[in-house]
Design a protein around this motif. Structure first.
Motif, PDB file in Angstrom:
ATOM      1  N   ALA A  29      38.456  41.440 -16.958  1.00 13.35           N
ATOM      2  CA  ALA A  29      39.835  41.118 -17.360  1.00 13.35           C
ATOM      3  C   ALA A  29      40.711  42.368 -17.361  1.00 13.35           C
ATOM      4  O   ALA A  29      41.877  42.321 -16.953  1.00 13.35           O
ATOM      5  CB  ALA A  29      39.846  40.456 -18.734  1.00 13.35           C
ATOM      6  N   ARG A  30      40.152  43.499 -17.835  1.00 10.47           N
ATOM      7  CA  ARG A  30      40.915  44.751 -17.856  1.00 10.47           C
ATOM      8  C   ARG A  30      41.295  45.170 -16.439  1.00 10.47           C
ATOM      9  O   ARG A  30      42.430  45.591 -16.179  1.00 10.47           O
ATOM     10  CB  ARG A  30      40.100  45.866 -18.517  1.00 10.47           C
ATOM     11  N   PHE A  31      40.356  45.071 -15.535  1.00 12.20           N
ATOM     12  CA  PHE A  31      40.594  45.481 -14.152  1.00 12.20           C
ATOM     13  C   PHE A  31      41.613  44.561 -13.476  1.00 12.20           C
ATOM     14  O   PHE A  31      42.433  45.012 -12.678  1.00 12.20           O
ATOM     15  CB  PHE A  31      39.280  45.490 -13.374  1.00 12.20           C
ATOM     16  N   LYS A  32      41.578  43.284 -13.817  1.00 12.78           N
ATOM     17  CA  LYS A  32      42.549  42.352 -13.241  1.00 12.78           C
ATOM     18  C   LYS A  32      43.964  42.703 -13.686  1.00 12.78           C
ATOM     19  O   LYS A  32      44.919  42.664 -12.887  1.00 12.78           O
ATOM     20  CB  LYS A  32      42.221  40.914 -13.657  1.00 12.78           C
ATOM     21  N   SER A  33      44.131  43.087 -14.950  1.00 10.50           N
ATOM     22  CA  SER A  33      45.440  43.488 -15.461  1.00 10.50           C
ATOM     23  C   SER A  33      45.946  44.749 -14.759  1.00 10.50           C
ATOM     24  O   SER A  33      47.131  44.855 -14.415  1.00 10.50           O
ATOM     25  CB  SER A  33      45.352  43.721 -16.971  1.00 10.50           C
ATOM     26  N   ILE A  34      45.040  45.710 -14.535  1.00 15.81           N
ATOM     27  CA  ILE A  34      45.416  46.930 -13.805  1.00 15.81           C
ATOM     28  C   ILE A  34      45.877  46.583 -12.399  1.00 15.81           C
ATOM     29  O   ILE A  34      46.874  47.130 -11.903  1.00 15.81           O
ATOM     30  CB  ILE A  34      44.222  47.912 -13.793  1.00 15.81           C
ATOM     31  N   ASP A  35      45.179  45.677 -11.748  1.00 17.17           N
ATOM     32  CA  ASP A  35      45.548  45.283 -10.382  1.00 17.17           C
ATOM     33  C   ASP A  35      46.921  44.598 -10.351  1.00 17.17           C
ATOM     34  O   ASP A  35      47.687  44.774  -9.395  1.00 17.17           O
ATOM     35  CB  ASP A  35      44.492  44.348  -9.798  1.00 17.17           C
ATOM     36  N   GLN A  36      47.244  43.833 -11.367  1.00 12.64           N
ATOM     37  CA  GLN A  36      48.556  43.164 -11.408  1.00 12.64           C
ATOM     38  C   GLN A  36      49.683  44.184 -11.525  1.00 12.64           C
ATOM     39  O   GLN A  36      50.725  44.049 -10.874  1.00 12.64           O
ATOM     40  CB  GLN A  36      48.591  42.178 -12.577  1.00 12.64           C
ATOM     41  N   VAL A 293      46.230  53.883  -5.571  1.00 12.77           N
ATOM     42  CA  VAL A 293      45.393  55.021  -5.941  1.00 12.77           C
ATOM     43  C   VAL A 293      45.381  55.185  -7.462  1.00 12.77           C
ATOM     44  O   VAL A 293      44.327  55.408  -8.074  1.00 12.77           O
ATOM     45  CB  VAL A 293      45.888  56.302  -5.244  1.00 12.77           C
ATOM     46  N   THR A 294      46.542  55.064  -8.080  1.00 15.04           N
ATOM     47  CA  THR A 294      46.629  55.174  -9.536  1.00 15.04           C
ATOM     48  C   THR A 294      45.807  54.088 -10.222  1.00 15.04           C
ATOM     49  O   THR A 294      45.148  54.339 -11.238  1.00 15.04           O
ATOM     50  CB  THR A 294      48.097  55.096  -9.990  1.00 15.04           C
ATOM     51  N   ALA A 295      45.806  52.887  -9.656  1.00 16.65           N
ATOM     52  CA  ALA A 295      45.015  51.797 -10.229  1.00 16.65           C
ATOM     53  C   ALA A 295      43.529  52.127 -10.201  1.00 16.65           C
ATOM     54  O   ALA A 295      42.797  51.853 -11.164  1.00 16.65           O
ATOM     55  CB  ALA A 295      45.276  50.499  -9.474  1.00 16.65           C
ATOM     56  N   GLY A 296      43.063  52.729  -9.112  1.00 15.61           N
ATOM     57  CA  GLY A 296      41.659  53.129  -9.042  1.00 15.61           C
ATOM     58  C   GLY A 296      41.312  54.159 -10.088  1.00 15.61           C
ATOM     59  O   GLY A 296      40.249  54.094 -10.732  1.00 15.61           O
TER      60      GLY A 296
END
Length: 427
Positions: A29-36, A293-296
């Motif tokens: 869920a955390r990673f999905k929010s970062i991707d959004q 890149v920032t999301a990664g």
């Protein structure tokens, strides 16, 4: 499993790999929010490039004076559009983040003015710029005084102390978004906006500069959306996307940016000079890639907090907190643990993976500093890196990773080296 075997080939044991995979099961869920957020910021950057009609002629190199450099000038209009400001100064002649901040401060402060930090002590390298630590050509040497309001014990703003610190000579207020070499929380854009509004309610004509380093594209909004007169940063951090080999930016009001341009070049010349030296493709493409890149890098910092907090190490931010920059502080408690952690980051690098990082007396710092970074661009902290001053509480600051997978490997390798050093029991 082929993937597990590949990690083993790279030096990650079966136990460390399994622990990492267990931690990851709770982060979807955390990673999905970062991707959004990354998707939103990607659209924002793309829109700015389209609005300013970026085309292939803007990638041409210029030399000498750089007069009529349309690629450079268009890039600055793109940055202004991305950060929603009147103007921008984006130049390879700005050598680093500290240089960008120095230009912004010295251009907008005159003898007799006072600079105020309402967020406690500034980042180490600014101490000599301001004159807290004596240095030639500091602001203090040129007659600019400095005042500071410390944060509350919980990391919040001390509004009564800030109000008392603002006086008739307070010309510029500097807000450091990221934690620097401190274990305080980094500030959200919303928090910074509230602080800016408060300061301007006390003194409407005061200018506010935000040191935006490590925070660009972490949230949908930037401090310039909430009243900052200048936002300042380095291109070898988030906005360069790992491609910019040098450079910095200052986005803000026309008046502030014009003064910065005069300070960077010379009075009367300003933004008219400054050749791009063939760096435009890297600057444009780096900015385009920056949200992804920032999301990664953000995923890497979240993963690191969850890895190390689960092993009993204090982390700032903690494993569940929202993120406002890409930096993850892990308090390791000893010099030996810091060195082991950094050895792991270095061992995971694509460049200089065989090098052993050692603490050294780095210019601009008052303590020995250990740095691990096998980067394509020297010192690029959007690339996988870790560093920290060798002093209590012996916290290491992890950041970067041009891809999430590289950030993941770096964290697992850091843990592996702590296990091998006998500092951490095999998880």
């Amino acid at each position: 499993m082929e993937l597990e075997k590949m990690y083993e080939t790279l030096g990650v044991s079966e136990a460390v790999y399994a622990y990492g995979e267990k931690v990851l099961t709770n982060l979807e869920a955390r990673f999905k929010s970062i991707d959004q957020t990354a998707e939103y910021n990607q659209a924002k950057v793309l829109s700015a490039m389209q609005q300013n009609r970026v085309n292939a002629t803007h990638f041409a190199a210029t030399t000498g004076y750089g007069y009529n450099d349309e690629g450079r000038d268009t890039l600055e209009r793109v940055y202004a559009a991305v950060f929603h400001t009147e103007a921008a100064l984006v130049r390879p002649q700005i050598t680093c983040g500290t240089h960008a901040l120095t230009v912004a401060l010295s251009a907008n402060l005159l003898p007799g003015d006072e600079l105020l930090s309402p967020v406690g002590a500034p980042y180490d390298t600014l101490e000599e710029v301001i004159g807290i630590r004596e240095s030639k050509c500091s602001l203090r040497e040129y007659g600019v005084t400095y005042a500071q309001a410390d944060l509350l014990s919980d990391g919040g703003f001390d509004y009564p102390a800030i109000r008392a610190s603002i006086n008739e000579r307070t010309k510029l207020i500097t807000i450091q978004r990221s934690k620097g070499y401190a274990t305080r929380p980094s500030f959200s854009v919303a928090q910074i906006g509230e602080l800016i509004a408060f300061c301007k309610s006390v003194k409407p004509d005061v200018k506010v500069m935000v040191d935006n380093c490590y925070g660009e594209f972490v949230e949908p909004l930037e401090p310039s959306d909430l009243g900052a007169d200048m936002v300042v940063g380095s291109l070898i951090k988030n906005p360069g996307g790992g491609l910019a080999p040098i450079g910095g930016y200052i986005c803000g009001t026309q008046e502030c940016v014009e003064r910065c341009a005069y300070r960077l070049s010379a009075p009367g010349l300003g933004q008219e000079v400054g050749a791009n030296l063939g760096l435009m493709p890297a600057f444009y493409q780096g900015l385009f890639l920056a949200p992804t890149v920032t999301a990664g890098a953000l995923k890497g910092s979240v993963f690191a907090a969850n890895i190390y907090e689960g092993l009993g190490f204090p982390c700032v931010p903690n494993a569940s907190e929202d993120r406002h920059d890409i930096i993850q502080a892990v308090t390791l408690g000893s010099r030996e643990a810091m060195v082991a952690f950094c050895k792991g980051i270095q061992a995971a690098a694509p460049v200089d993976s065989y090098v052993t990082p050692e603490p050294w007396a780095m210019p601009g710092y008052d303590s020995d500093v250990i740095m691990a970074a096998g980067a394509f661009v020297q010192g690029s902290s959007i690339e996988l890196s870790a560093d920290g001053p060798i002093r209590p509480p012996y916290a290491v600051y992890f950041q970067g990773g041009l891809t999430w997978y590289h950030a993941k490997l770096g964290i697992l390798m850091s843990l592996q080296k702590l296990v091998e050093a006998g500092i951490v029991k095999p998880p």
